[in-house]
Design an enzyme around this catalytic site. Structure first.
Site, mmCIF file in Angstrom:
data_model
loop_
_atom_site.group_PDB
_atom_site.id
_atom_site.type_symbol
_atom_site.label_atom_id
_atom_site.label_comp_id
_atom_site.label_asym_id
_atom_site.label_seq_id
_atom_site.Cartn_x
_atom_site.Cartn_y
_atom_site.Cartn_z
ATOM 1 N N CYS A 2 0.591 -1.110 0.035
ATOM 2 C CA CYS A 2 -0.040 0.037 -0.172
ATOM 3 C C CYS A 2 0.685 0.993 -0.033
ATOM 4 C CB CYS A 2 -0.858 0.007 1.208
ATOM 5 S SG CYS A 2 -1.854 -1.483 1.638
ATOM 6 N N ARG A 27 4.960 0.197 -6.296
ATOM 7 C CA ARG A 27 4.921 -0.732 -5.289
ATOM 8 C C ARG A 27 3.792 -1.593 -5.187
ATOM 9 N NH1 ARG A 27 6.975 2.213 -0.397
ATOM 10 N NH2 ARG A 27 5.668 0.866 0.775
ATOM 11 N N TRP A 79 -3.186 -2.427 -1.410
ATOM 12 C CA TRP A 79 -2.624 -4.010 -1.802
ATOM 13 C C TRP A 79 -3.375 -4.725 -0.758
ATOM 14 C CZ3 TRP A 79 0.219 -8.025 0.566
ATOM 15 C CH2 TRP A 79 0.523 -9.107 -0.405
ATOM 16 N N ASN A 105 -1.423 2.113 6.253
ATOM 17 C CA ASN A 105 -0.593 0.829 5.494
ATOM 18 C C ASN A 105 -0.514 0.034 6.829
ATOM 19 O OD1 ASN A 105 -0.557 2.087 3.168
ATOM 20 N ND2 ASN A 105 1.447 2.466 3.373
ATOM 21 N N GLY A 106 -0.327 -1.328 6.823
ATOM 22 C CA GLY A 106 0.168 -2.132 7.758
ATOM 23 C C GLY A 106 -1.097 -3.123 7.956
ATOM 24 N N GLU A 486 17.801 -17.271 -8.141
ATOM 25 C CA GLU A 486 17.495 -15.881 -8.371
ATOM 26 C C GLU A 486 16.924 -15.846 -9.609
ATOM 27 O OE1 GLU A 486 16.891 -13.487 -6.787
ATOM 28 O OE2 GLU A 486 17.073 -11.561 -8.034
ATOM 29 N N LYS A 490 13.548 -14.466 -10.636
ATOM 30 C CA LYS A 490 13.115 -13.452 -11.528
ATOM 31 C C LYS A 490 11.959 -14.076 -12.815
ATOM 32 C CE LYS A 490 14.047 -10.596 -9.898
ATOM 33 N NZ LYS A 490 14.763 -10.693 -8.758
ATOM 34 N N GLU A 493 8.408 -14.384 -11.226
ATOM 35 C CA GLU A 493 7.695 -13.249 -10.677
ATOM 36 C C GLU A 493 7.342 -12.407 -12.058
ATOM 37 O OE1 GLU A 493 9.599 -10.859 -7.763
ATOM 38 O OE2 GLU A 493 11.610 -11.048 -8.320
ATOM 39 N N HIS A 509 17.970 -36.354 -7.565
ATOM 40 C CA HIS A 509 17.195 -36.805 -6.376
ATOM 41 C C HIS A 509 15.779 -36.406 -6.034
ATOM 42 C CE1 HIS A 509 21.190 -37.968 -4.747
ATOM 43 N NE2 HIS A 509 21.555 -36.961 -4.870
ATOM 44 N N LYS A 606 6.531 -4.121 -3.761
ATOM 45 C CA LYS A 606 7.623 -3.926 -3.458
ATOM 46 C C LYS A 606 7.742 -3.384 -1.942
ATOM 47 C CE LYS A 606 11.984 -2.465 -5.214
ATOM 48 N NZ LYS A 606 12.519 -3.756 -5.796
#
Ligand code: F6R
Length: 611
Positions: A2, A27, A79, A105-106, A486, A490, A493, A509, A606
């Site tokens: 948010c 964000r 968000w 926010n939160g 990584e 990438k 996402e 395995h 973000k």
């Protein structure tokens, strides 16, 4: 996550707030809203979807003349956490009298409790959010003094918040408060702003005040008063914002992600600037604030972080062990404080975070401090909460990272971890000769990255091979294992391809069962003591019909590969950075070919400021 922006001044608030929301779009969010003070009334507009939708709605409902005369307002991008992204759940939320508006926010963890108590008193909730409980609670306490009402409400709240609140009966006033969610105040000429992120302020002012947890601020056009929850006045310094407006623009690139990938020669150069002592073959990191004795006494290093920052820590683990012979490990920040971490005064905890605001990493910092451990931050955003609470560490100086998918932060983090390992190594057993050799390689990183960027078109062609598939694998060993993780992160996402990063030797395995003819398998087979073993793993994949895309050193063999990406010949630890850049470009081109929203991937945010 948010975003919050608030404005109190003399100009029309609507364009300022919409501009701020646009700066916060990166964000990640799914609805947006705004409230304006109009005389002693509050006007609210909310919309599901992008800020552009909100802007259209505002223009349809509020005349130009009305917008022009409203000079105070708050706005939000949401968000979704509690309840779907609907207009009813979008912020601002109001109290029962409809004369108080609040953006948040939160997460209010005890909101169910508050809600039940308020419902028992006759409140009828109109949303599923935790935030509405808080706005109604503020209304319950409101007796003509908004700051007082906010303070009383916050005393009853558990959880994290960054809030901005307005009351119809107090024109020209915004009250802002934070605990666990960042807020920064912008101080202009005859105007004040508040935002969850300094990038929303940069177009208006460079003078900022970072609020600390527990701060409550009363904003008027020409004053800011900060108090604690017991109304005791607090002095906070006004800092200069080291952020250029141009740094938060795309600068001619199609996407922020592409811009940030291409910025890496410069961002890594900035991370290294003045930090390499080429005479002694060591690093100069004054921010660590450690005496030679303290350095010598470090017995173990524990790194904490999330996502990409966690992967950087995993590369760091190899660097600390190899260069500094210090036992080191990486822990997911989210687990750190729940697993009774065994750390003491002889350990060093390094919190790795681009934003410096990730809730789990911040919680880990607090836990480590509680245990009396030396804690350092490896942070990009200057003045962020983790940077301030650790008090020492090393900034990345990568500049603002706007793309949700982290790129230049990762390479900056690894570069700085290499420097830290070099410094610790030289203060122990690492010879001057080896120190010099590694320092030179680190110093050459900008050129090594350039060499990868020069292959952009070839990498775009390889991307075309991956783009039609729904599954992909990334394999690596040693320090390239986290780079494989990584690379997979990438790809998943931004392109929504299911991608698995795996240790090359682990594939057989179990996961090898998933390979079918044509499955793309990206294998990092650079110059290293185990390159032949990695190539054998690649053969095993090929034997099962997989398409092997190999990242090999300039002089390495590509015999096993269907597609090849070359990375420069260099030390295996240093090579993690050019290899990561190649995988960033690969993911970017795959996502572009698949027509994905690269800078704002679905469901992602973000700076994850909730646990
Ligand atoms: C991935 C990504 C996330 C972040 C993670 C931690 O591209 O961006 O995985 O790395 O949310 O964020 P910071 O580094 O801000 O603590």
């Amino acid at each position: 996550m948010c975003g919050i922006i608030g404005y109190v001044g003399r100009a029309s608030a609507t364009p300022v707030l919409l501009g701020g929301l646009r700066r916060l779009e990166y964000r990640g969010y799914d609805s947006a809203g705004m409230a304006l003070q109009e005389g002693s009334e509050l006007l609210v507009a909310r919309a599901v979807g992008k800020v552009a939708k909100l802007s259209e709605k505002i223009d349809l409902t509020w005349s130009e003349e009305l917008q022009g005369r409203c000079t105070v307002g708050i706005a939000h991008t949401r968000w979704a956490t509690h309840g779907a992204p609907t207009e009813a759940n979008a912020h601002p939320h109001r109290d029962a009298s409809q004369r108080i508006c609040l953006v948040h926010n939160g997460i209010i963890e005890n909101y169910r409790n508050i809600r039940q108590k308020l419902e028992a008193k006759g409140h009828v909730f109109v949303s599923e959010t935790d935030t509405e409980a808080l706005s109604r609670l503020v209304g319950e306490f409101y007796k003509g003094d908004l700051r007082q009402a906010v303070t009383r409400a916050l005393r009853q709240v558990e959880g994290a918040y960054g809030i901005a609140v307005m009351a119809a009966d107090e024109p020209g006033v915004i009250v802002a408060a934070r605990k666990g969610s960042p807020l920064v105040i912008g101080v202009g000429e005859g105007e004040c702003l508040v935002a969850s992120d300094a990038s929303a302020l940069v177009a208006h002012t460079r003078r900022v005040i970072y609020l600390n947890d527990g701060d409550i601020a009363l904003l008027k056009a020409d004053s800011v008063q900060i108090t604690d929850i017991d109304h005791a006045p607090i002095e906070r310094d006004v800092a200069d914002l080291e952020l250029e407006a141009a740094a938060v623009e795309k600068g001619g690139f199609e996407h922020f992600m592409l811009k940030e990938i291409h910025e890496q020669p410069e961002s890594v150069r900035n991370a290294l600037r003045g930090r390499i002592d080429a005479q002694q073959g060591t690093a100069v990191l004054s921010g660590m604030g450690t005496s030679p004795r303290e350095l010598a006494e470090i017995r173990r290093i524990v790194m904490v972080g999330c996502g990409t920052s966690l992967h950087a820590g995993m590369v760091g683990e190899f660097a600390f062990e190899e260069l500094a012979t210090i036992s080191s490990e990486v822990q997911q920040a989210a687990e750190f404080r729940y697993r009774n971490p065994i750390v003491d005064a002889h350990d060093l905890v390094i919190a790795i975070s681009q934003s410096g605001e990730t809730a789990d990493t911040l919680a880990a910092v607090r836990e480590a401090k509680e245990k009396g451990t030396m804690v350092m931050g490896l942070v990009n955003v200057v003045g962020s909460t983790i940077a301030r609470e650790t008090g020492r560490g090393v900034y990345l100086h990568a500049g603002p990272e706007i793309s949700v998918a982290s790129t230049k932060a990762f390479t900056g983090q690894v570069a700085v971890l290499l420097l830290m390992a070099l410094k610790l190594g030289r203060s122990r057993h690492l010879s001057a000769e080896r120190g010099l050799a590694i320092a030179q390689q680190i110093q050459s990183l900008p050129e090594l990255i350039e060499a990868v960027l020069a292959q952009n078109d070839a990498i775009a062609q390889v991307a075309a091979v991956i783009a039609p598939h729904e599954h992909a694998f990334f394999l690596g060993r040693g320090p390239m294992h986290p780079v494989a993780l990584e690379g997979a992160l990438k790809l998943k996402e931004i392109s929504y391809i299911h991608a698995e990063g795996y240790h090359a030797a682990e594939l057989k395995h179990g996961p090898i069962a998933l390979l079918t003819p044509g499955t793309p398998v990206v294998v990092i087979a650079n110059q290293s003591p185990v390159v032949d073993k990695v190539l054998s793993n690649a053969e095993e994949c090929r034997a099962r019909g997989a398409q092997v895309i190999a990242l090999v050193s300039q002089t390495g063999s590509a015999a096993v590969a269907d597609q090849v990406i070359r990375i420069p010949d260099c030390d295996p630890l240093v090579a993690t950075i050019p290899a990561a850049v190649a995988l960033q470009l690969l993911a970017y081109h795959v996502a572009r070919l698949r027509g994905c929203a690269i800078d704002q991937p679905r469901n992602l945010a973000k700076s994850v400021t909730v646990e």
